[in-house]
Design a protein around this motif. Structure first.
Motif, PDB file in Angstrom:
ATOM      1  N   PHE A  96       0.830  -1.204   0.000  1.00  0.00           N
ATOM      2  CA  PHE A  96       0.000   0.000   0.000  1.00  0.00           C
ATOM      3  C   PHE A  96       0.867   1.257   0.000  1.00  0.00           C
ATOM      4  O   PHE A  96       0.651   2.180  -0.776  1.00  0.00           O
ATOM      5  CB  PHE A  96      -0.942   0.007   1.203  1.00  0.00           C
ATOM      6  N   PHE A  97       1.894   1.294   0.866  1.00  0.00           N
ATOM      7  CA  PHE A  97       2.726   2.486   0.956  1.00  0.00           C
ATOM      8  C   PHE A  97       3.595   2.676  -0.286  1.00  0.00           C
ATOM      9  O   PHE A  97       3.845   3.808  -0.701  1.00  0.00           O
ATOM     10  CB  PHE A  97       3.582   2.454   2.215  1.00  0.00           C
ATOM     11  N   PHE A  98       4.050   1.601  -0.900  1.00  0.00           N
ATOM     12  CA  PHE A  98       4.838   1.730  -2.126  1.00  0.00           C
ATOM     13  C   PHE A  98       3.982   2.181  -3.308  1.00  0.00           C
ATOM     14  O   PHE A  98       4.460   2.871  -4.209  1.00  0.00           O
ATOM     15  CB  PHE A  98       5.542   0.420  -2.474  1.00  0.00           C
ATOM     16  N   ASN A  99       2.718   1.811  -3.325  1.00  0.00           N
ATOM     17  CA  ASN A  99       1.827   2.160  -4.436  1.00  0.00           C
ATOM     18  C   ASN A  99       0.924   3.348  -4.126  1.00  0.00           C
ATOM     19  O   ASN A  99      -0.017   3.616  -4.868  1.00  0.00           O
ATOM     20  CB  ASN A  99       0.952   0.956  -4.812  1.00  0.00           C
ATOM     21  N   PHE A 100       1.196   4.067  -3.054  1.00  0.00           N
ATOM     22  CA  PHE A 100       0.314   5.140  -2.603  1.00  0.00           C
ATOM     23  C   PHE A 100       0.125   6.219  -3.664  1.00  0.00           C
ATOM     24  O   PHE A 100      -0.988   6.654  -3.923  1.00  0.00           O
ATOM     25  CB  PHE A 100       0.863   5.749  -1.309  1.00  0.00           C
ATOM     26  N   ASP A 101       1.209   6.673  -4.296  1.00  0.00           N
ATOM     27  CA  ASP A 101       1.123   7.748  -5.290  1.00  0.00           C
ATOM     28  C   ASP A 101       1.221   7.260  -6.727  1.00  0.00           C
ATOM     29  O   ASP A 101       1.341   8.072  -7.641  1.00  0.00           O
ATOM     30  CB  ASP A 101       2.229   8.774  -5.045  1.00  0.00           C
ATOM     31  N   GLU A 102       1.166   5.968  -6.950  1.00  0.00           N
ATOM     32  CA  GLU A 102       1.268   5.443  -8.313  1.00  0.00           C
ATOM     33  C   GLU A 102       0.058   5.892  -9.132  1.00  0.00           C
ATOM     34  O   GLU A 102      -1.073   5.843  -8.674  1.00  0.00           O
ATOM     35  CB  GLU A 102       1.345   3.921  -8.278  1.00  0.00           C
ATOM     36  N   ARG A 103       0.318   6.325 -10.348  1.00  0.00           N
ATOM     37  CA  ARG A 103      -0.744   6.827 -11.220  1.00  0.00           C
ATOM     38  C   ARG A 103      -1.326   5.722 -12.084  1.00  0.00           C
ATOM     39  O   ARG A 103      -0.652   4.749 -12.416  1.00  0.00           O
ATOM     40  CB  ARG A 103      -0.193   7.930 -12.133  1.00  0.00           C
ATOM     41  N   HIS A 104      -2.580   5.889 -12.437  1.00  0.00           N
ATOM     42  CA  HIS A 104      -3.278   4.954 -13.320  1.00  0.00           C
ATOM     43  C   HIS A 104      -2.655   5.040 -14.707  1.00  0.00           C
ATOM     44  O   HIS A 104      -2.397   6.137 -15.210  1.00  0.00           O
ATOM     45  CB  HIS A 104      -4.766   5.311 -13.381  1.00  0.00           C
ATOM     46  N   PRO A 126      -4.011   9.720 -16.363  1.00  0.00           N
ATOM     47  CA  PRO A 126      -2.893  10.339 -15.647  1.00  0.00           C
ATOM     48  C   PRO A 126      -3.303  11.173 -14.432  1.00  0.00           C
ATOM     49  O   PRO A 126      -2.499  11.400 -13.546  1.00  0.00           O
ATOM     50  CB  PRO A 126      -2.217  11.220 -16.701  1.00  0.00           C
ATOM     51  N   ASN A 127      -4.546  11.622 -14.373  1.00  0.00           N
ATOM     52  CA  ASN A 127      -4.993  12.425 -13.237  1.00  0.00           C
ATOM     53  C   ASN A 127      -5.492  11.589 -12.065  1.00  0.00           C
ATOM     54  O   ASN A 127      -5.852  12.140 -11.034  1.00  0.00           O
ATOM     55  CB  ASN A 127      -6.108  13.386 -13.679  1.00  0.00           C
ATOM     56  N   CYS A 128      -5.535  10.281 -12.212  1.00  0.00           N
ATOM     57  CA  CYS A 128      -6.070   9.396 -11.176  1.00  0.00           C
ATOM     58  C   CYS A 128      -4.966   8.523 -10.591  1.00  0.00           C
ATOM     59  O   CYS A 128      -4.017   8.158 -11.274  1.00  0.00           O
ATOM     60  CB  CYS A 128      -7.160   8.492 -11.753  1.00  0.00           C
ATOM     61  N   THR A 129      -5.126   8.172  -9.329  1.00  0.00           N
ATOM     62  CA  THR A 129      -4.204   7.215  -8.716  1.00  0.00           C
ATOM     63  C   THR A 129      -4.639   5.807  -9.074  1.00  0.00           C
ATOM     64  O   THR A 129      -5.788   5.570  -9.463  1.00  0.00           O
ATOM     65  CB  THR A 129      -4.188   7.363  -7.183  1.00  0.00           C
ATOM     66  N   SER A 130      -3.738   4.851  -8.921  1.00  0.00           N
ATOM     67  CA  SER A 130      -4.097   3.478  -9.279  1.00  0.00           C
ATOM     68  C   SER A 130      -4.930   2.815  -8.184  1.00  0.00           C
ATOM     69  O   SER A 130      -5.607   1.836  -8.430  1.00  0.00           O
ATOM     70  CB  SER A 130      -2.847   2.658  -9.595  1.00  0.00           C
ATOM     71  N   ILE A 131      -4.881   3.346  -6.958  1.00  0.00           N
ATOM     72  CA  ILE A 131      -5.699   2.824  -5.860  1.00  0.00           C
ATOM     73  C   ILE A 131      -7.005   3.621  -5.824  1.00  0.00           C
ATOM     74  O   ILE A 131      -7.004   4.841  -5.769  1.00  0.00           O
ATOM     75  CB  ILE A 131      -4.972   2.946  -4.513  1.00  0.00           C
TER      76      ILE A 131
END
Length: 84
Positions: A23-31, A35-40
């Motif tokens: 969760f912490f490693f993927n917190f700011d990962e983009r879709h 591009p304006n959305c996070t993957s989570i």
């Protein structure tokens, strides 16, 4: 050479630590497509987390209440049911 209850507790703890790290490693990962959305999807986490906590609390009560043999039978039946 752990008994059933200790092995279950160690397994659950390692799953929790791995999930938190992911969760912490993927917190700011983009879709990749947006591009304006996070993957989570944090809206989904607001729905799922309370239910997950209720399930964990119920599981903890079952874990403390029942002996190891009953827990093994219940988990075996759950695995058989999930494979069908």
């Amino acid at each position: 050479k752990f008994d059933f209850k200790k092995a279950t507790a160690i397994s659950s703890f390692s799953i929790m630590i791995t999930t938190l790290a992911r969760f912490f490693f993927n917190f700011d990962e983009r879709h990749p497509e947006k591009p304006n959305c996070t993957s989570i999807d944090y809206g989904m986490t607001n729905v799922m987390m309370p239910l997950t906590l209720v399930g964990a609390l119920t599981g903890a009560y079952v874990y403390v209440t029942f002996p190891s043999v009953i827990l093994q039978i219940l988990l075996t039946l759950l695995l058989i049911m999930l494979t069908m």
